[in-house]
Design an enzyme around this catalytic site. Structure first.
Site, PDB file in Angstrom:
ATOM      1  N   GLY A   1       0.682  -1.592   0.137  1.00 45.36           N
ATOM      2  CA  GLY A   1      -0.130  -0.266  -0.388  1.00 45.36           C
ATOM      3  C   GLY A   1       0.800   0.783   0.104  1.00 45.36           C
ATOM      4  O   GLY A   1       0.609   2.231  -0.156  1.00 45.36           O
ATOM      5  N   HIS A   2       2.117   1.135   0.111  1.00 48.85           N
ATOM      6  CA  HIS A   2       3.038   2.470   0.362  1.00 48.85           C
ATOM      7  C   HIS A   2       4.045   2.503  -1.037  1.00 48.85           C
ATOM      8  O   HIS A   2       4.908   1.755  -0.851  1.00 48.85           O
ATOM      9  CB  HIS A   2       3.525   1.511   1.524  1.00 48.85           C
ATOM     10  CG  HIS A   2       4.241   3.218   1.678  1.00 48.85           C
ATOM     11  ND1 HIS A   2       5.639   3.589   1.184  1.00 48.85           N
ATOM     12  CD2 HIS A   2       3.279   4.646   2.106  1.00 48.85           C
ATOM     13  CE1 HIS A   2       5.628   4.888   2.076  1.00 48.85           C
ATOM     14  NE2 HIS A   2       4.900   5.939   2.649  1.00 48.85           N
ATOM     15  N   PHE A   3       3.981   2.266  -2.216  1.00 46.85           N
ATOM     16  CA  PHE A   3       2.494   2.797  -2.423  1.00 46.85           C
ATOM     17  C   PHE A   3       2.618   1.913  -3.808  1.00 46.85           C
ATOM     18  O   PHE A   3       3.298   0.733  -4.480  1.00 46.85           O
ATOM     19  CB  PHE A   3       2.393   4.673  -4.082  1.00 46.85           C
ATOM     20  CG  PHE A   3       3.060   5.174  -2.274  1.00 46.85           C
ATOM     21  CD1 PHE A   3       2.186   6.209  -1.521  1.00 46.85           C
ATOM     22  CD2 PHE A   3       4.005   5.760  -2.147  1.00 46.85           C
ATOM     23  CE1 PHE A   3       2.179   6.858  -0.916  1.00 46.85           C
ATOM     24  CE2 PHE A   3       4.369   6.777  -1.281  1.00 46.85           C
ATOM     25  CZ  PHE A   3       3.469   7.458  -0.156  1.00 46.85           C
TER      26      PHE A   3
END
Length: 141
Positions: A47-49
């Site tokens: 999720g990052h990224f």
């Protein structure tokens, strides 16, 4: 090398939240160096990224704090503090990024102690380029 392995065991963190794979140097109670290889399979990177993962800046700070804790807790004269935790940050500068496959080189120096408070300064580099500098405080009982 056994002393370095023993010092790393002073971290209270479980393996899921440990951002030091190994210590490369330790001057007990004074300063030290360690490494963390960003494997790329860490869950937070999804999720990052998405599509362009980078190691979160707050986890660069965490790696620095973990090494500072190891240095402080390994002091041959001062007994380890119970429940040592990160309690303050100053002069935090995120100067770059770190990506999967890269190795974080972490350096920390204890700059002062007063009772249950430990002050430290840390630097994180990737390929000899600074990605984080921070002054931090740890405290325990």
């Amino acid at each position: 090398m056994d002393d370095l392995i023993k010092a790393l065991s002073l971290l209270p963190h479980g393996p899921e939240f440990r951002f030091l794979d190994r210590l490369t140097r330790l001057d007990a109670g004074k300063n030290g160096e360690g490494e963390y290889k960003i494997r790329g399979d860490e869950p937070f990177l999804r999720g990052h990224f998405p599509g362009a993962p980078i190691f979160p800046g707050v986890l660069l700070v965490e790696a620095a704090a973990q090494l500072a804790g190891v240095v402080a807790q390994s002091d041959p004269v001062i007994p380890p503090l119970k429940g040592l935790k990160l309690t303050a940050l100053r002069n935090v500068k995120i100067l770059g990024t770190a990506k999967p496959g890269q190795i974080l080189q972490v350096r920390a120096e204890v700059t002062g102690r007063l009772g249950n408070l430990v002050q430290a300064r840390a630097l994180v580099t990737v390929n000899d380029a600074a990605v984080l500098t921070v002054d931090l405080a740890l405290s325990g009982e």
